[in-house]
Design a protein around this motif. Sequence first.
Motif, short mmCIF file in Angstrom:
data_model
loop_
_atom_site.label_atom_id
_atom_site.label_comp_id
_atom_site.label_asym_id
_atom_site.label_seq_id
_atom_site.Cartn_x
_atom_site.Cartn_y
_atom_site.Cartn_z
N UNK A 245 0.85 -1.21 0.00
CA UNK A 245 0.00 0.00 0.00
C UNK A 245 0.88 1.24 0.00
N UNK A 246 2.08 1.09 0.52
CA UNK A 246 2.97 2.24 0.66
C UNK A 246 3.30 2.89 -0.68
N UNK A 247 3.16 2.13 -1.76
CA UNK A 247 3.58 2.65 -3.06
C UNK A 247 2.48 3.42 -3.78
N UNK A 248 1.26 3.42 -3.23
CA UNK A 248 0.18 4.14 -3.91
C UNK A 248 0.53 5.62 -3.95
N UNK A 249 0.40 6.20 -5.11
CA UNK A 249 0.91 7.56 -5.27
C UNK A 249 -0.18 8.63 -5.15
N UNK A 250 -1.22 8.48 -5.98
CA UNK A 250 -2.05 9.64 -6.31
C UNK A 250 -2.98 10.17 -5.25
N UNK A 251 -3.78 9.33 -4.61
CA UNK A 251 -4.71 9.93 -3.67
C UNK A 251 -5.79 9.00 -3.18
N UNK A 252 -6.68 9.58 -2.39
CA UNK A 252 -7.80 8.83 -1.80
C UNK A 252 -9.07 9.66 -1.95
N UNK A 253 -10.11 9.04 -2.45
CA UNK A 253 -11.37 9.74 -2.67
C UNK A 253 -12.18 9.86 -1.39
N UNK A 254 -12.92 10.94 -1.28
CA UNK A 254 -13.89 11.08 -0.21
C UNK A 254 -14.95 12.07 -0.64
N UNK A 255 -16.19 11.76 -0.31
CA UNK A 255 -17.32 12.59 -0.73
C UNK A 255 -17.52 13.74 0.24
N UNK A 256 -16.50 14.57 0.39
CA UNK A 256 -16.58 15.68 1.34
C UNK A 256 -17.26 16.90 0.74
N UNK A 257 -17.22 17.02 -0.56
CA UNK A 257 -17.72 18.22 -1.25
C UNK A 257 -17.07 19.50 -0.72
N UNK A 258 -15.81 19.41 -0.32
CA UNK A 258 -15.09 20.61 0.14
C UNK A 258 -14.94 21.63 -0.99
N UNK A 259 -14.97 21.16 -2.23
CA UNK A 259 -14.76 22.09 -3.35
C UNK A 259 -16.08 22.70 -3.82
#
Lengths: 637, 250
Positions: free
Chosen positions: A73-87
Amino acid sequence: MKLDSKIPSGPVASKWDRARFENKLVNPANRRKFTILVVGTGLAGASAAASLGEQGYNVKSFCIQDSPRRAHSIAAQGGINAAKNYQNDGDSIYRLFYDTVKGGDYRAREANVYRLAQSSVSIIDQCVAQGVPFAREYGGLLDNRSFGGSQVERTFYARGQTGQQLLLGAYSSMMRQVADGGVTLYPRREMLDLVVIDGKARGIVVRNLITGELETHAGDAVLLATGGYGTVYYLSTNAVNSNVTAAWRAHKRGAAFANPCYTQIHPTCIPVSGEHQSKLTLMSESLRNDGRVWVPKKQGDSRPPEQIPESERDYYLERKYPSFGNLVPRDVASRNAKQACDDGRGVGESGLAVYLDFADAITRVGEDVIRMRYGNLFDMYNRITDEDPYKVPMRMYPAIHYTMGGLWVDYNLQSTVPGLHVLGEANFSDHGANRLGASALMQGLCDGYFVIPYTLAHYLGSTTLPAVSTDHDAFKEAKASTQARINTLLSVKGNQTIRGFHRKLGRIMWDYAGMARTDAGLRTALEEIPKLREEFWNTVSVPGDQNNLNQSLEHAGRVADYLEFGELLVRDALNRTESCGGHFREESQTPDGEAQRDDEHFSYVAAWEFQGVGKEPVLHKEPLVFEEVHPTQRSYK
Amino acid sequence: MATISVKLKIWRQDGPGKPGRLVDYTADTVSTDMSFLEMLDVVNEGLIKKGEDAIAFESDCREGICGACGLVINGVPNGPVRGTTTCQLHMRSFKHGDTITIEPWRAKAFPVVKDLVVDRSAFDRIIGAGGYVSFNTGGAPDGNCLPISKDVSEAAMDMAACIGCGSCVAACKNAAAHLFTSAKITHLGLLPQGQPERYTRVVRMVDQMDAEGFGNCSNEGECEAVCPKEISISGIARMYRDYQKAALKG
């Protein structure tokens, strides 16, 4: 074998609440009486071990690495999704759920995916509280970026090292439990068998990789979080020690294996440079936020990229998929790269690559901004290829990256063997036939932090579990059969290398069960794999002995399992005559070359029951029911 | 793509506490596009074909992030290129005819397991002593309720990038683990989440580091020079400051 998915009734949005209310609990004072064996220390395993340790269970954690922090798992680069709607761009739990079901080409379980989307918001909060240094905006709030298959910005990241930071967060929580005595660590242990007593998973056999001793461990439940099977292709973006062994041995003890043909081919990996290659390196999907994918319009155009004028370049993803452009899902991007190369328009020495070009982005936002966003990825590319991506476009080609299939689990993450629970990439449940970027980290942590603590309690609270010790005959039998397999491997004393067999198997898998699959090709693979397996057991050379660190013996055991598992993957691919997500059967495509599903015949999970090596496994079908999202032809145009 | 051959002197040791020695090997027709570990893979394939024991060395992700690999190459951890793990070193950094000496990390707290493999579990115990925020799963406040300035967050990330490979210890003539330990202390010490345990953390982690048998820091900066993630020694000063403050606080 009966598949009961145990999906709670009621509307999708309230299923998980309902399950949590109806689930049995274990009194805090009673938890320490239960021993839980957790195999694997990636995001799913470490988060499960930490959370269960915190709750008071007696947890034993096993991993093959020298330290739990090194899980892949340590090699995963890009990111993690979450439905926060912060944007404030219209995201919601329902939208993340919808995107994931659609992204998986309607081959995932709705109820599981909804729960995943619900939990996603808690995961971010949890990780921030642990001190995970996510990227932030100047105002101090969390930053987001886009990933494929979505039109909102919901991906949280820590430079290009998101997996590392999330794993170190889970690892630090687990190490706190180790110091407090709630979790006992067993590093450098490889699980080689599952012990089933009275139909329930009650223990494991592991090999101590330093002393070579076979150890047996008894418990009240076994949690497998041992990752995917991408290295069956030999070359993949997985770590070189990643393997299917624990899952495969559990399969042989009765756990059904679901959808093994669902493999993900990541579109942006550094191309193969030669026969010596031991692994492939991924370049994060996040690069497609700023990089533009193109090939020359003309076939066989061997000019260097800077000499090819704008008018003679084909930005084929932007051309074919105007609304998603370079951010189409991975399966679509990979297939298009293959088509461009098959069409004779590939670039680089081998012709098996497409360009990922940052020139426009550097002109638009400046080199410094690009360096801040992707600096470590650009450096990595430069080290491997000796080319500077700030000056020349990256060359990319698809590679095996993730496996959506895995051991079959019900809604509670329990396999068809009661007590054996499967978490993270090792199970099959949430991604359907294609995983969207930044969803693997989400699933691993969701399973470990927010699902298993509740569903495991339910199992323990509702099951009679008489005490067992490792003196039980089932432990002796499992240990003896494990020893016998090791003895056989060491006794062949042939002259062929283990890596040579692994490479040959990988070649068969890539050629016939890779990015494009056909009936004839899959049948060829079904003939070649058993032949290779037989050759392996007659001519492999495994030097050294069992009683110390013997990496040849470890690798040989894993390749031997892959020589059995590969056949199952091919059978599953042969059975599924439709195309869906990452599973592309050439016989089943739309007129413009997209995957053509066959919902009438294949809207089911294929769960295979083991019958013996070389024997045809039995197929069990779990029908997929869509109450919320209506399956349609996926379109990213 | 060019091809070279190189002579190798590789440390072979049967097990912990057993005598070891440098053994000569040759690697012919090495593509300069190969990684250093792929070159060793090829040497091992030759040994396995002859039924000889393969050279034990560790690696896993082979993309510079898991921290499993790590060899002393011609006397320098991870070889001649700065800011690089051993797995990301490529043979284009060597010339035809070079002799390359390959040894394991050497430190009292990292005993040799076999050949080039060492036991780094001391690092796990240092983290277990305090390298965390004591926070149970569940009940976390919203991720955005605690704004953290971008500068602070980036500085914390610089330190959190440590991969726990042990190069810093291997490079240090005292075999000190100050860079590793201070990186975690600084990562958490900079962030608001790490404040409640800031001073107990530094004492517990430093004490554990000493108990493991790592040496002391004599401020020569070799750790920083070989760190594949280029982690700054500025954290060591911070670790000392916090340790002293903790002592004053009692």
